[in-house]
Structure formats: C-alpha cells, structure tokens
Write a protein that holds these residues in place. Structure first.
Motif, mmCIF file in Angstrom:
data_model
loop_
_atom_site.group_PDB
_atom_site.id
_atom_site.type_symbol
_atom_site.label_atom_id
_atom_site.label_comp_id
_atom_site.label_asym_id
_atom_site.label_seq_id
_atom_site.Cartn_x
_atom_site.Cartn_y
_atom_site.Cartn_z
ATOM 1 N N ALA A 1 -11.873 6.950 -34.898
ATOM 2 C CA ALA A 1 -11.737 8.255 -34.248
ATOM 3 C C ALA A 1 -13.082 8.980 -34.184
ATOM 4 O O ALA A 1 -13.471 9.509 -33.131
ATOM 5 N N PHE A 2 -13.804 8.999 -35.300
ATOM 6 C CA PHE A 2 -15.110 9.660 -35.312
ATOM 7 C C PHE A 2 -16.112 8.921 -34.427
ATOM 8 O O PHE A 2 -16.937 9.552 -33.749
ATOM 9 N N ALA A 3 -16.048 7.596 -34.436
ATOM 10 C CA ALA A 3 -16.945 6.822 -33.582
ATOM 11 C C ALA A 3 -16.681 7.113 -32.115
ATOM 12 O O ALA A 3 -17.617 7.183 -31.305
ATOM 13 N N VAL B 1 -24.145 1.131 -27.854
ATOM 14 C CA VAL B 1 -23.949 -0.307 -28.082
ATOM 15 C C VAL B 1 -24.027 -0.615 -29.580
ATOM 16 O O VAL B 1 -23.200 -1.351 -30.132
ATOM 17 N N THR B 2 -25.001 -0.010 -30.250
ATOM 18 C CA THR B 2 -25.145 -0.207 -31.690
ATOM 19 C C THR B 2 -23.927 0.326 -32.438
ATOM 20 O O THR B 2 -23.421 -0.322 -33.369
ATOM 21 N N LEU B 3 -23.446 1.482 -32.024
ATOM 22 C CA LEU B 3 -22.272 2.070 -32.664
ATOM 23 C C LEU B 3 -21.045 1.189 -32.467
ATOM 24 O O LEU B 3 -20.211 1.058 -33.374
ATOM 25 N N PHE B 4 -20.928 0.586 -31.293
ATOM 26 C CA PHE B 4 -19.804 -0.311 -31.033
ATOM 27 C C PHE B 4 -19.801 -1.467 -32.028
ATOM 28 O O PHE B 4 -18.756 -1.823 -32.588
ATOM 29 N N TRP B 5 -20.965 -2.079 -32.266
ATOM 30 C CA TRP B 5 -21.040 -3.208 -33.186
ATOM 31 C C TRP B 5 -20.815 -2.770 -34.627
ATOM 32 O O TRP B 5 -20.260 -3.532 -35.444
ATOM 33 N N LEU C 1 -29.957 10.434 -35.908
ATOM 34 C CA LEU C 1 -30.197 9.409 -36.920
ATOM 35 C C LEU C 1 -30.141 10.011 -38.321
ATOM 36 O O LEU C 1 -29.592 9.395 -39.256
ATOM 37 N N ALA C 2 -30.676 11.222 -38.473
ATOM 38 C CA ALA C 2 -30.638 11.902 -39.768
ATOM 39 C C ALA C 2 -29.189 12.178 -40.186
ATOM 40 O O ALA C 2 -28.838 12.041 -41.367
ATOM 41 N N ALA C 3 -28.359 12.553 -39.223
ATOM 42 C CA ALA C 3 -26.949 12.808 -39.522
ATOM 43 C C ALA C 3 -26.244 11.534 -39.979
ATOM 44 O O ALA C 3 -25.517 11.523 -40.982
ATOM 45 N N PHE C 4 -26.491 10.442 -39.268
ATOM 46 C CA PHE C 4 -25.822 9.181 -39.596
ATOM 47 C C PHE C 4 -26.290 8.635 -40.944
ATOM 48 O O PHE C 4 -25.473 8.283 -41.808
ATOM 49 N N GLY D 1 -20.643 7.924 -42.190
ATOM 50 C CA GLY D 1 -21.737 7.996 -41.230
ATOM 51 C C GLY D 1 -21.264 8.469 -39.870
ATOM 52 O O GLY D 1 -21.896 9.331 -39.238
ATOM 53 N N PHE D 2 -20.141 7.917 -39.407
ATOM 54 C CA PHE D 2 -19.597 8.323 -38.107
ATOM 55 C C PHE D 2 -19.073 9.757 -38.142
ATOM 56 O O PHE D 2 -19.160 10.472 -37.140
ATOM 57 N N ALA D 3 -18.511 10.174 -39.273
ATOM 58 C CA ALA D 3 -18.024 11.555 -39.392
ATOM 59 C C ALA D 3 -19.184 12.532 -39.235
ATOM 60 O O ALA D 3 -19.092 13.526 -38.496
ATOM 61 N N SER D 4 -20.287 12.268 -39.914
ATOM 62 C CA SER D 4 -21.467 13.136 -39.815
ATOM 63 C C SER D 4 -22.042 13.125 -38.407
ATOM 64 O O SER D 4 -22.451 14.165 -37.876
ATOM 65 N N LEU D 5 -22.058 11.951 -37.792
ATOM 66 C CA LEU D 5 -22.573 11.846 -36.433
ATOM 67 C C LEU D 5 -21.694 12.608 -35.451
ATOM 68 O O LEU D 5 -22.194 13.297 -34.544
ATOM 69 N N ALA D 6 -20.375 12.518 -35.629
ATOM 70 C CA ALA D 6 -19.449 13.232 -34.747
ATOM 71 C C ALA D 6 -19.641 14.742 -34.860
ATOM 72 O O ALA D 6 -19.644 15.465 -33.850
ATOM 73 N N VAL D 7 -19.809 15.222 -36.088
ATOM 74 C CA VAL D 7 -20.055 16.659 -36.282
ATOM 75 C C VAL D 7 -21.371 17.058 -35.625
ATOM 76 O O VAL D 7 -21.466 18.110 -34.974
ATOM 77 N N ALA D 8 -22.383 16.205 -35.767
ATOM 78 C CA ALA D 8 -23.699 16.517 -35.194
ATOM 79 C C ALA D 8 -23.656 16.623 -33.678
ATOM 80 O O ALA D 8 -24.229 17.551 -33.096
ATOM 81 N N VAL D 9 -22.988 15.671 -33.006
ATOM 82 C CA VAL D 9 -22.985 15.694 -31.534
ATOM 83 C C VAL D 9 -22.181 16.876 -31.005
ATOM 84 O O VAL D 9 -22.377 17.304 -29.865
ATOM 85 N N VAL D 10 -21.288 17.430 -31.825
ATOM 86 C CA VAL D 10 -20.504 18.588 -31.394
ATOM 87 C C VAL D 10 -21.226 19.900 -31.704
ATOM 88 O O VAL D 10 -21.275 20.813 -30.880
#
Length: 218
Positions: free
Chosen positions: A142-144, A159-163, A31-34, A7-16
């Motif tokens: 790393a991805f997070a 905050v949600t990602l941190f938890w 959200l769709a990426a995660f 989930g974090f890998a997909s999110l990291a790719v999305a934000v880049v």
C-alpha cells in the motif's frame, strides 16, 4: 514489520508532505526518507528494537531540526529532518507490530520497542503480527503504491521500488522457513568451506530483546 515496510512508509509520507510545505523536494530528500526509514533496523546485529530505536529521542530531534530549518531555510537541515523523522516514524510504528523475538508468530515475549526515556519496553500491539506476515506485505504494498503513483518519484526510481516490493514478497513467502532454507543451503556447502563461513546465533532476553551474534571460525 519489515525494514522495507518502514522504508516505503517514510517515502509515502515524504511524497505527500514535502510538496505541501514548499519547493524543497527532490531525489536526495526522497532517498533520505527511505534510508532513514530503514536505518533503525541496523540494530539487528545488536539489541533489536533497542540499540537504534528511539521513539522519543528521534521524534524530539526531528522537531528541533525542523524548527531550525524553518528559521534558516537551510536545505541540509531539511535533509536531516527528513532522515531523522523517518527513523522516528519507524521506531514509533514498531509498537504496532509483533514482538522482537526469534519466532514472533509464536510469541512468548512482550518486547515491542524500547523506550529509553522510560527505561522499559512498550508491549507490541500485534496489528501486524510479525515481520514478513501477509498483512505486513499488504501494508508494504500500500505504501509502495502511494510512492510509485506519485509524480514526485522519477520513472527510474519507480522501477527500483517495484523490484524492492518483489523482494518483500519473496521474503514474505519464505519468512517462516528461513531457518530451514539456511540450513539446507549450508548443507550444500563443502565441509572445508563451511568452516570458513560465519556462524549465526540468535539470543533472546527479556531486557535486551533479540540479539544476533555472528562469529567467524568454528
């Protein structure tokens, strides 16, 4: 690898990537990426890394959806492209992890991810030895970090990602002792109540990998 790592890998790719291809970025797409990155692991209740893992199929569909979006500019198509692309990234990257079995830290099988086009399993490369391994958590972290440090994700999401990272860390600490912890907690439940709880059985085969069987009543 952990579902959260995917989930974090997909999110990291999305934000880049998403800000680079245009102004089509926002909460729904992230959200769709995660969620797309998490989705394939829903087959834990079926044949894990086979039932919902389509490394070739998801990749092909994501390319077709992106081509359709490029021609039409429809935001709904981009949303689907991101979700399916994230699922494709999950399915493809699972080959870098360990095998789909009960105790992947003591590997006896070569079931990395199933290729429905070729009709066979790809062998696991084991760069990440198993879901919840220390190196798995480091990759997740790393991805997070990429996602949280991006200006694209809002503060509330950070905050949600941190938890979620904390949850991944707890899973990593308990990974090899989950069966013992589950048994111990089960023994604390009164016998009358225990008969009402579901029983979980893990089955392994060379053709279907790991299947989790959940039954109610004893």
């Amino acid at each position: 690898m952990m579902a959260l790592t995917h989930g974090f890998a997909s999110l990291a790719v999305a934000v880049v990537v998403l800000p680079v291809i245009g102004d089509h970025v926002g909460g729904p797409l992230l959200l769709a990426a995660f969620l797309g990155g998490l989705a394939p692991d829903a087959d834990l209740l079926a044949s894990h890394r086979k039932t919902l893992h389509y490394p070739v199929g998801f990749s092909a569909v994501a390319l077709l959806l992106f081509a359709a979006f490029s021609l039409t500019g429809w935001s709904a198509l981009l949303l689907l492209t991101v979700a399916v692309g994230a699922a494709a990234l999950h399915a493809v990257s699972d080959v870098l992890g360990g095998s789909a079995e009960r105790e992947p830290w003591n590997p006896t099988m070569d079931t990395g991810v199933y290729n429905h086009v070729l009709g066979r399993w790809h062998r696991p490369r084991r760069y990440v030895r198993y879901s919840g391994a220390p190196e798995d958590f480091l990759v997740c972290l790393a991805f997070a970090t990429v996602a949280v440090s991006s200006a694209v994700t809002p503060a509330a999401a950070d905050v949600t990602l941190f938890w979620l990272v904390a949850l991944a860390g707890l899973y990593t600490l308990c990974r090899k002792r989950l069966a013992a912890i589950s048994t111990g907690l089960g023994n604390l439940v009164p016998t009358q109540v225990r008969t009402l709880l579901p029983t979980v059985r893990i089955e392994e085969t060379e053709t279907d990998g790991t299947t989790v069987d959940i039954r109610f009543g004893r």
